[in-house]
Design an enzyme around this catalytic site. Structure first.
Site, mmCIF file in Angstrom:
data_model
loop_
_atom_site.group_PDB
_atom_site.id
_atom_site.type_symbol
_atom_site.label_atom_id
_atom_site.label_comp_id
_atom_site.label_asym_id
_atom_site.label_seq_id
_atom_site.Cartn_x
_atom_site.Cartn_y
_atom_site.Cartn_z
ATOM 1 N N ASN A 14 29.018 42.905 -17.023
ATOM 2 C CA ASN A 14 28.605 43.708 -16.303
ATOM 3 C C ASN A 14 28.070 43.361 -15.439
ATOM 4 O O ASN A 14 27.145 42.110 -15.049
ATOM 5 C CB ASN A 14 26.888 44.093 -17.616
ATOM 6 C CG ASN A 14 26.083 45.291 -16.518
ATOM 7 O OD1 ASN A 14 26.221 45.764 -15.800
ATOM 8 N ND2 ASN A 14 24.937 45.148 -17.263
ATOM 9 N N TRP A 15 28.914 43.675 -14.607
ATOM 10 C CA TRP A 15 28.746 43.012 -13.097
ATOM 11 C C TRP A 15 27.216 43.816 -11.767
ATOM 12 O O TRP A 15 27.035 42.959 -11.057
ATOM 13 C CB TRP A 15 29.805 43.368 -11.863
ATOM 14 C CG TRP A 15 31.201 42.242 -11.956
ATOM 15 C CD1 TRP A 15 31.430 41.289 -13.290
ATOM 16 C CD2 TRP A 15 32.520 42.557 -11.861
ATOM 17 N NE1 TRP A 15 31.575 40.932 -12.965
ATOM 18 C CE2 TRP A 15 33.266 41.092 -12.057
ATOM 19 C CE3 TRP A 15 33.104 43.376 -10.648
ATOM 20 C CZ2 TRP A 15 33.865 40.991 -12.094
ATOM 21 C CZ3 TRP A 15 34.636 43.099 -10.846
ATOM 22 C CH2 TRP A 15 35.111 41.836 -11.230
ATOM 23 N N LYS A 16 26.775 45.271 -12.479
ATOM 24 C CA LYS A 16 25.513 45.354 -12.084
ATOM 25 C C LYS A 16 26.161 45.367 -10.730
ATOM 26 O O LYS A 16 27.380 46.347 -10.167
ATOM 27 C CB LYS A 16 24.188 43.989 -12.480
ATOM 28 C CG LYS A 16 24.037 43.397 -13.575
ATOM 29 C CD LYS A 16 23.006 43.442 -14.094
ATOM 30 C CE LYS A 16 23.149 43.084 -15.314
ATOM 31 N NZ LYS A 16 21.278 42.158 -15.921
ATOM 32 N N HIS A 96 21.377 50.295 -20.550
ATOM 33 C CA HIS A 96 20.919 49.198 -20.279
ATOM 34 C C HIS A 96 18.657 49.128 -20.117
ATOM 35 O O HIS A 96 18.641 50.010 -19.292
ATOM 36 C CB HIS A 96 21.827 48.791 -18.668
ATOM 37 C CG HIS A 96 21.449 47.355 -18.861
ATOM 38 N ND1 HIS A 96 20.484 46.967 -17.499
ATOM 39 C CD2 HIS A 96 22.166 46.584 -19.167
ATOM 40 C CE1 HIS A 96 20.860 45.544 -17.684
ATOM 41 N NE2 HIS A 96 20.989 45.039 -18.718
ATOM 42 N N GLU A 98 18.033 47.656 -17.778
ATOM 43 C CA GLU A 98 16.943 47.852 -15.905
ATOM 44 C C GLU A 98 17.375 49.279 -15.893
ATOM 45 O O GLU A 98 16.077 50.232 -15.006
ATOM 46 C CB GLU A 98 18.310 47.626 -15.434
ATOM 47 C CG GLU A 98 18.129 45.721 -15.470
ATOM 48 C CD GLU A 98 19.817 44.916 -15.086
ATOM 49 O OE1 GLU A 98 20.051 45.403 -14.785
ATOM 50 O OE2 GLU A 98 19.577 43.594 -15.279
ATOM 51 N N GLU A 166 20.103 43.768 -25.915
ATOM 52 C CA GLU A 166 19.264 42.508 -25.072
ATOM 53 C C GLU A 166 18.230 43.027 -25.410
ATOM 54 O O GLU A 166 17.647 43.145 -24.285
ATOM 55 C CB GLU A 166 20.503 43.206 -23.767
ATOM 56 C CG GLU A 166 21.471 43.544 -23.614
ATOM 57 C CD GLU A 166 21.819 43.577 -22.270
ATOM 58 O OE1 GLU A 166 22.983 42.478 -21.729
ATOM 59 O OE2 GLU A 166 21.754 43.758 -21.496
ATOM 60 N N GLY A 172 19.403 38.042 -17.365
ATOM 61 C CA GLY A 172 19.140 37.339 -16.373
ATOM 62 C C GLY A 172 17.672 36.166 -16.056
ATOM 63 O O GLY A 172 17.553 35.384 -15.129
ATOM 64 N N SER A 206 21.491 36.489 -21.014
ATOM 65 C CA SER A 206 22.044 34.805 -20.837
ATOM 66 C C SER A 206 22.963 34.115 -21.442
ATOM 67 O O SER A 206 22.631 33.165 -21.873
ATOM 68 C CB SER A 206 19.908 33.983 -20.805
ATOM 69 O OG SER A 206 19.006 34.544 -19.766
ATOM 70 N N GLY A 227 26.368 39.366 -18.072
ATOM 71 C CA GLY A 227 25.563 39.566 -16.551
ATOM 72 C C GLY A 227 26.346 38.819 -15.505
ATOM 73 O O GLY A 227 27.040 38.257 -15.009
ATOM 74 N N GLY A 228 25.420 37.896 -15.563
ATOM 75 C CA GLY A 228 25.478 36.812 -13.977
ATOM 76 C C GLY A 228 26.388 35.671 -14.383
ATOM 77 O O GLY A 228 27.233 36.190 -13.544
HETATM 78 P P1 13P Z 1 22.049 38.161 -17.861
HETATM 79 O O1 13P Z 1 23.101 37.664 -19.181
HETATM 80 O O2 13P Z 1 22.320 38.059 -16.254
HETATM 81 O O3 13P Z 1 21.244 37.598 -18.593
HETATM 82 O O4 13P Z 1 22.071 39.867 -18.254
HETATM 83 C C1 13P Z 1 23.042 40.766 -19.329
HETATM 84 C C2 13P Z 1 22.717 41.280 -18.656
HETATM 85 O O5 13P Z 1 21.423 42.763 -18.644
HETATM 86 C C3 13P Z 1 23.610 42.622 -19.798
HETATM 87 O O6 13P Z 1 24.215 43.530 -19.761
#
Ligand code: 13P
Length: 242
Positions: A14-16, A96, A98, A166, A172, A206, A227-228
């Protein structure tokens, strides 16, 4: 539609709100995919890059990060499930945390989004997760069961939908539940209602190259949502490697 049972595990990046054309070119040129073709690798760039990455992809699938709950009409700025299926998009993250927290998405919206995706032969990846406050109150399972009940549409089944767990507090932050906690929560998600027995359930929050193997080897975990760490091609290659 992708046959989910053809795969042993799923790795969804997930590149956001990150990336541009140069980033995508470099990422793809450096990415090394696993030899084990039963690992399903999915990259979810921002909507504006879906078409570009669909045309340049090699050996991975493309997913969207969001979709409209509306099929068509006067909804300025929205992207329909039908238009995603016009591109070579196979998956779509929905709900998600967010989107739930920053854009006030409700379970009912997520339900409609998922139903529209399924009707257009895309696989929704429906996210659920508890906040730190809910975890500390000991109501994680209740929260997750309620989110699933309301956000999974009637047309959903284990062949057309993926669930992602999640924990909001793990996203994050570098924090994760213990390995045992992850397995127990996934066991709960799969077993609290017979409908979910055979669903693929991914863990997100994470995930890095140094913890992914332990997480993925859990019997109730079918993959990871990253994510990150998915923004670095070397790190992502390590995450998906055999
Ligand atoms: P991180 O891997 O940066 O914690 O993010 C997880 C995420 O939100 C994937 O959708």
């Amino acid at each position: 539609m992708i046959k989910l049972d053809d795969f042993s595990s799923f790795f969804v990046a997930n590149w956001k709100l990150n990336g541009n054309f140069q980033f995508i070119d470099q990422f793809i040129s450096k990415l090394s995919l696993p030899k084990d073709r039963s690992k399903c690798v999915v990259i979810c760039p921002s909507s504006i890059h879906l078409d570009y990455i669909s045309k340049h992809k090699i050996g991975f699938y493309v997913g969207s990060q969001n979709v409209s709950q509306h099929k068509e009409g006067a909804f300025t700025g929205e992207i329909s499930a039908e238009s995603l299926s016009d591109l070579n998009v196979s998956f779509c993250i929905v709900g998600h945390s967010e989107r739930r927290q920053i854009f006030y998405e409700k379970d009912e919206d997520i339900n409609l989004k998922s139903a529209n995706l399924i009707a257009n032969k895309l696989i929704p990846i429906v996210c659920v997760g508890e906040t730190l406050e809910q975890k500390e109150k000991g109501i994680t399972n209740q929260v997750l069961a309620k989110q699933l009940k309301a956000s999974i549409p009637n047309s959903s089944n284990f062949g057309n939908t993926i669930i992602a767990y999640e924990p909001v507090w793990a996203i994050g932050t570098g924090l994760t539940p213990t390995i045992e906690e992850i397995n127990n929560t996934h066991h709960f998600l799969k077993n609290h209602n017979p409908k979910f027995n055979n669903y693929k359930i991914l863990y997100g929050g994470s995930v890095k190259s140094n913890n992914v193997k332990d997480i993925i080897s859990l019997s109730n975990v079918d993959g990871a949502l990253i994510g990150g760490a998915s923004l670095n091609s070397d790190e992502f290659t390590k995450i998906i490697e055999d």
